[in-house]
Enzyme design. Structure first.
Site, short mmCIF file in Angstrom:
data_model
loop_
_atom_site.label_atom_id
_atom_site.label_comp_id
_atom_site.label_asym_id
_atom_site.label_seq_id
_atom_site.Cartn_x
_atom_site.Cartn_y
_atom_site.Cartn_z
N TYR A 1 -17.08 15.00 -16.62
CA TYR A 1 -17.62 13.64 -16.46
C TYR A 1 -18.64 13.61 -15.32
O TYR A 1 -18.40 14.20 -14.25
CB TYR A 1 -16.45 12.68 -16.20
CG TYR A 1 -16.88 11.29 -15.82
CD1 TYR A 1 -17.73 10.55 -16.63
CD2 TYR A 1 -16.43 10.72 -14.63
CE1 TYR A 1 -18.13 9.28 -16.26
CE2 TYR A 1 -16.81 9.44 -14.26
CZ TYR A 1 -17.67 8.73 -15.08
OH TYR A 1 -18.07 7.48 -14.71
N LYS B 1 -9.09 4.58 -19.85
CA LYS B 1 -9.50 4.92 -21.21
C LYS B 1 -8.33 4.72 -22.18
O LYS B 1 -7.83 3.62 -22.31
CB LYS B 1 -10.06 6.35 -21.20
CG LYS B 1 -11.09 6.59 -20.08
CD LYS B 1 -12.28 5.70 -20.24
CE LYS B 1 -13.35 5.73 -19.17
NZ LYS B 1 -13.23 6.39 -17.92
N ARG C 1 0.83 -1.21 0.00
CA ARG C 1 0.00 0.00 0.00
C ARG C 1 0.87 1.27 0.00
O ARG C 1 0.42 2.34 -0.38
CB ARG C 1 -0.98 -0.02 1.19
CG ARG C 1 -1.88 1.19 1.25
CD ARG C 1 -3.18 0.98 2.04
NE ARG C 1 -3.00 0.23 3.27
CZ ARG C 1 -2.40 0.69 4.38
NH1 ARG C 1 -1.92 1.91 4.40
NH2 ARG C 1 -2.29 -0.08 5.45
N ASP D 1 -8.36 17.59 -16.25
CA ASP D 1 -8.66 16.21 -16.63
C ASP D 1 -8.45 16.12 -18.14
O ASP D 1 -9.20 16.70 -18.92
CB ASP D 1 -10.10 15.85 -16.24
CG ASP D 1 -10.41 14.38 -16.51
OD1 ASP D 1 -9.84 13.83 -17.48
OD2 ASP D 1 -11.24 13.80 -15.79
N1 PLP Z 1 -12.60 11.61 -16.10
C1 PLP Z 1 -13.20 11.40 -17.29
C2 PLP Z 1 -13.11 12.43 -18.35
C3 PLP Z 1 -13.92 10.21 -17.50
O1 PLP Z 1 -14.52 10.02 -18.69
C4 PLP Z 1 -14.00 9.25 -16.47
C5 PLP Z 1 -14.75 7.99 -16.66
O2 PLP Z 1 -15.45 7.83 -17.63
C6 PLP Z 1 -13.37 9.53 -15.24
C7 PLP Z 1 -12.67 10.70 -15.09
C8 PLP Z 1 -13.43 8.54 -14.11
O3 PLP Z 1 -12.53 7.51 -14.36
P1 PLP Z 1 -12.70 5.99 -13.82
O4 PLP Z 1 -13.92 5.44 -14.48
O5 PLP Z 1 -11.41 5.37 -14.23
O6 PLP Z 1 -12.86 6.11 -12.34
#
Ligand code: PLP
Length: 402
Positions: free
Chosen positions: A120, A210, A66, A185
């Site tokens: 998101y 992704k 961890r 992001d």
């Molecule tokens: N940021 C974006 C732009 C996303 O599209 C997503 C998920 O679709 C996330 C963050 C969250 O990521 P995770 O699903 O890996 O927790």
């Protein structure tokens, strides 16, 4: 990398994070599944424990998985290299990465966060729901300067934004934020198309689930930043346990050598599909930075190296037409997520952005007739054949109902 001349991005995707291979005598990264590590010397063990709990990247003894894992550390080094940052901290998901960042802000005394919508759905929800103890204020990008408070800890932006593909001017937001750190992001762009840290962002966040993973088989999240900023992020990870498992880290690292190839091919497909979508009679509007049809499309030229692999499109016929297209595709998969080698199509209002209230969805353009397409690396003509027959099916359904 230990070369004296700068190495091209594509070369780094293949070699980054693999610097220790020569000393290990291997050609593929070993997966270290140990949960604990023998403490042969208690003084060294105690010093290592203190260092890792304080957020140091490595120590003489890893102590406990961890706190540190060499397989995870390898992919972290690779992603820091690709984003042009000193450090990267990996988590068990993109949401765990965002949670850790907000936790680190809270630990440092922050109370207030400025957030530019859209983003998101679950990120929006996490910020709005109060779980982190931070007070999130949702603003337009051009309102940031006037909204900064003494206790503002962070500005959160997502560009290109999920799901509308709106672009946000990273340099302008960084300038407006002044001393307040900005997190971008950059999941939709990947470091192939955009490196926010080089434009002044203090943190770069990815849902590595992704494009970085790229094959739809690993959930992961990363934050890339300076070494100083990484320490509290590691502290939060050690305290909350939002770890990336070494098998996930291995898969993530396994996907990186093809990252640039995958993004370039998917982007070329996306350009073809977006142009055809824009001309299809079932489609009211196709949103794609490469068509100039999203907010701040011009930023593609100044902060990105291409318009990306995601398209959103609004159908005539609203929810019923969207449901028909989702049900009619045969080659594409009707599913959430994005950035995989195969093409995925999904309905933001009914799925990824369902957690938002209807008024917020409407205000950010997430309408009942909007679909989001994550274009893969198949042949563009096969993709278009599949999508166009699904769009034709929606048109026929609407004609019969009329
Ligand atoms: N940021 C974006 C732009 C996303 O599209 C997503 C998920 O679709 C996330 C963050 C969250 O990521 P995770 O699903 O890996 O927790």
């Amino acid at each position: 990398m230990s070369t004296s001349t700068p190495t091209a991005f594509e070369t780094r995707t293949v070699h980054a994070g693999r610097e220790d291979f020569a000393s290990l005598g291997v050609h593929a990264p070993p997966i270290d599944l140990s949960t604990t590590y023998p403490v042969a010397d208690l003084d060294i063990g105690t010093a290592s424990f203190d260092a890792l709990v304080a957020g140091q990247a490595t120590a003489a003894n890893p102590i406990y998985a961890r706190l540190h894992n060499p397989t995870v550390a390898r992919v972290e080094r690779a992603l820091a290299d690709l984003e042009g940052t000193e450090a990267c901290v990996a988590y068990g998901s993109g949401m765990a990465a965002l949670t850790a960042l907000l936790g680190a802000m809270r630990l440092q005394g922050g109370r207030h966060v400025l957030v530019v919508r859209p983003l998101y759905g679950t990120s929006d929800h996490l910020l709005a729901c109060g779980l982190t103890g931070l007070d999130a204020e949702f603003v337009q990008a051009d309102e940031i300067t006037g909204k900064i408070r003494g206790d503002t800890a962070l500005v959160v932006i997502e560009t290109p934004a999920n799901p509308t593909l709106d672009l946000v001017d990273i340099r302008a937001v960084v300038a407006a934020a002044g001393n307040v750190p900005v997190v971008v992001d950059s999941t939709f762009a990947t470091p192939v198309l955009q490196q926010p840290a080089l434009l002044g962002a203090r943190y770069v966040l990815h849902s590595a689930t992704k494009f970085l993973g790229g094959h739809g088989d690993v959930i992961a999240g990363v934050l890339c930043c300076s070494e100083v900023d990484a320490a509290p992020l590691r502290q939060v990870r050690a305290a909350t346990g939002g770890l990336l498992h070494p098998l996930g880290a291995y898969l993530l690292h396994r996907g990186l050598p093809t990252l640039a190839l995958r993004v370039e091919r998917a982007q070329a497909n996306a350009m073809i599909i977006a142009e055809r979508l824009a001309r299809h009679p079932a489609v009211a509007k196709a949103f794609y930075p490469g068509l100039g049809t999203v907010r701040n499309s011009d930023l593609v030229k100044t902060q990105m190296r291409g318009p990306g692999c995601l398209i959103a499109f609004e159908l005539h016929g609203g929810h019923a037409a969207a449901a028909c297209v989702m049900a009619s595709v045969r080659l594409m998969t009707p599913a959430v997520s994005l950035g995989s080698v195969d093409t995925l199509i999904q309905h933001p209002a009914g799925l990824t952005h369902r957690v938002l209230d209807e008024a917020t969805r409407a205000a950010t353009g997430i309408t009942p007739g909007l679909l989001r397409l994550s274009v893969g690396i198949e042949h563009a003509d096969d993709l278009w054949q599949d999508l166009s027959q699904a769009l034709d099916a929606a048109s026929s359904m609407l004609a019969k109902a009329a």
